[in-house]
Motif scaffolding. Structure first.
Motif, mmCIF file in Angstrom:
data_model
loop_
_atom_site.group_PDB
_atom_site.id
_atom_site.type_symbol
_atom_site.label_atom_id
_atom_site.label_comp_id
_atom_site.label_asym_id
_atom_site.label_seq_id
_atom_site.Cartn_x
_atom_site.Cartn_y
_atom_site.Cartn_z
ATOM 1 N N UNK A 5 0.852 -1.186 0.000
ATOM 2 C CA UNK A 5 0.000 0.000 0.000
ATOM 3 C C UNK A 5 0.887 1.234 0.000
ATOM 4 N N UNK A 6 0.726 2.043 -1.031
ATOM 5 C CA UNK A 6 1.439 3.320 -1.138
ATOM 6 C C UNK A 6 0.444 4.416 -0.754
ATOM 7 N N UNK A 7 0.809 5.242 0.195
ATOM 8 C CA UNK A 7 -0.096 6.286 0.651
ATOM 9 C C UNK A 7 0.495 7.655 0.303
ATOM 10 N N UNK A 8 -0.215 8.382 -0.548
ATOM 11 C CA UNK A 8 0.246 9.730 -0.897
ATOM 12 C C UNK A 8 0.122 10.644 0.315
ATOM 13 N N UNK A 9 0.786 11.791 0.224
ATOM 14 C CA UNK A 9 0.760 12.693 1.376
ATOM 15 C C UNK A 9 -0.650 13.153 1.726
ATOM 16 N N UNK A 10 -1.533 13.220 0.727
ATOM 17 C CA UNK A 10 -2.912 13.652 1.009
ATOM 18 C C UNK A 10 -3.797 12.511 1.501
ATOM 19 N N UNK A 11 -3.207 11.334 1.698
ATOM 20 C CA UNK A 11 -3.959 10.207 2.245
ATOM 21 C C UNK A 11 -4.500 9.255 1.186
ATOM 22 N N UNK A 12 -4.341 9.594 -0.092
ATOM 23 C CA UNK A 12 -4.804 8.693 -1.153
ATOM 24 C C UNK A 12 -3.991 7.402 -1.124
ATOM 25 N N UNK A 13 -4.704 6.278 -1.096
ATOM 26 C CA UNK A 13 -4.020 4.980 -1.019
ATOM 27 C C UNK A 13 -4.037 4.268 -2.371
ATOM 28 N N UNK A 34 1.814 8.611 -7.956
ATOM 29 C CA UNK A 34 2.431 9.923 -7.754
ATOM 30 C C UNK A 34 3.184 9.995 -6.429
ATOM 31 N N UNK A 35 4.263 10.768 -6.426
ATOM 32 C CA UNK A 35 4.986 10.973 -5.167
ATOM 33 C C UNK A 35 6.321 10.255 -5.121
ATOM 34 N N UNK A 36 6.549 9.328 -6.069
ATOM 35 C CA UNK A 36 7.846 8.649 -6.138
ATOM 36 C C UNK A 36 8.378 8.892 -7.547
ATOM 37 N N UNK A 37 9.255 9.884 -7.682
ATOM 38 C CA UNK A 37 9.750 10.268 -9.006
ATOM 39 C C UNK A 37 10.901 9.383 -9.475
ATOM 40 N N UNK A 38 11.750 8.991 -8.541
ATOM 41 C CA UNK A 38 12.875 8.102 -8.856
ATOM 42 C C UNK A 38 13.724 8.647 -9.999
ATOM 43 N N UNK A 39 14.141 9.879 -9.872
ATOM 44 C CA UNK A 39 14.900 10.552 -10.937
ATOM 45 C C UNK A 39 16.153 9.803 -11.372
ATOM 46 N N UNK A 99 3.790 2.005 2.855
ATOM 47 C CA UNK A 99 4.761 3.102 2.816
ATOM 48 C C UNK A 99 4.015 4.405 2.542
ATOM 49 N N UNK A 100 4.507 5.463 3.113
ATOM 50 C CA UNK A 100 3.870 6.775 2.961
ATOM 51 C C UNK A 100 4.857 7.752 2.330
ATOM 52 N N UNK A 101 4.344 8.621 1.476
ATOM 53 C CA UNK A 101 5.205 9.594 0.826
ATOM 54 C C UNK A 101 5.267 10.876 1.650
ATOM 55 N N UNK A 102 6.447 11.474 1.744
ATOM 56 C CA UNK A 102 6.573 12.722 2.491
ATOM 57 C C UNK A 102 5.878 13.901 1.797
ATOM 58 N N UNK A 103 5.612 14.927 2.555
ATOM 59 C CA UNK A 103 4.902 16.103 2.036
ATOM 60 C C UNK A 103 5.631 16.731 0.844
ATOM 61 N N UNK A 104 6.972 16.691 0.885
ATOM 62 C CA UNK A 104 7.746 17.341 -0.170
ATOM 63 C C UNK A 104 7.606 16.636 -1.527
ATOM 64 N N UNK A 105 7.037 15.424 -1.552
ATOM 65 C CA UNK A 105 6.936 14.665 -2.801
ATOM 66 C C UNK A 105 5.465 14.497 -3.206
#
Ligand code: FES
Length: 106
Positions: A5-13, A34-39, A99-105
């Motif tokens: 489960x990937x959880x975006x900063x806004x809570x979207x799972x 969204x939220x994991x760019x992996x540049x 896993x949860x994504x930080x606010x900056x992403x």
């Protein structure tokens, strides 16, 4: 295979079945989460795949290498449960990982 489960900063799972052998980052990128760019494409050289590993899962994701640790110095809002998702290999043992994504992403 593990359900992650990937959880975006806004809570979207986003609940995704990720194949064993891929990384947690690759599971996200292949599914356009969204939220994991992996540049850097998983070379442990960008920190845009930073995630927070939920609760009890941290020990199961293995330990950080020195390289991961120093790359996390470049990430924002680092917490004790911060990991670079390109450095977490998926295995059956990670079934149910959150896993949860930080606010900056976002
Ligand atoms: Fe660049 Fe993980 S994808 S450090």
């Amino acid at each position: 295979m593990a359900k992650i489960t990937y959880v975006e900063h806004d809570g979207t799972e986003h609940v995704i079945d990720v194949k064993t052998g891929l990384t947690v980052m690759e599971g996200a990128v292949k599914n356009n989460i969204p939220g994991i760019d992996a540049d850097c494409g998983g070379a442990c050289a960008c920190a845009t795949c930073h995630v927070y590993v939920d609760g009890d899962w941290l020990p199961k994701t293995g330990s950080k290498s020195a390289m991961e640790d120093s790359m996390l110095d470049f990430a924002e809002n680092v917490e004790p449960n911060s990991r670079l998702s390109c450095q977490i290999k998926v295995s059956d043992e990670l079934e149910g990982l959150v896993v949860r994504m930080p606010e900056s992403q976002h």
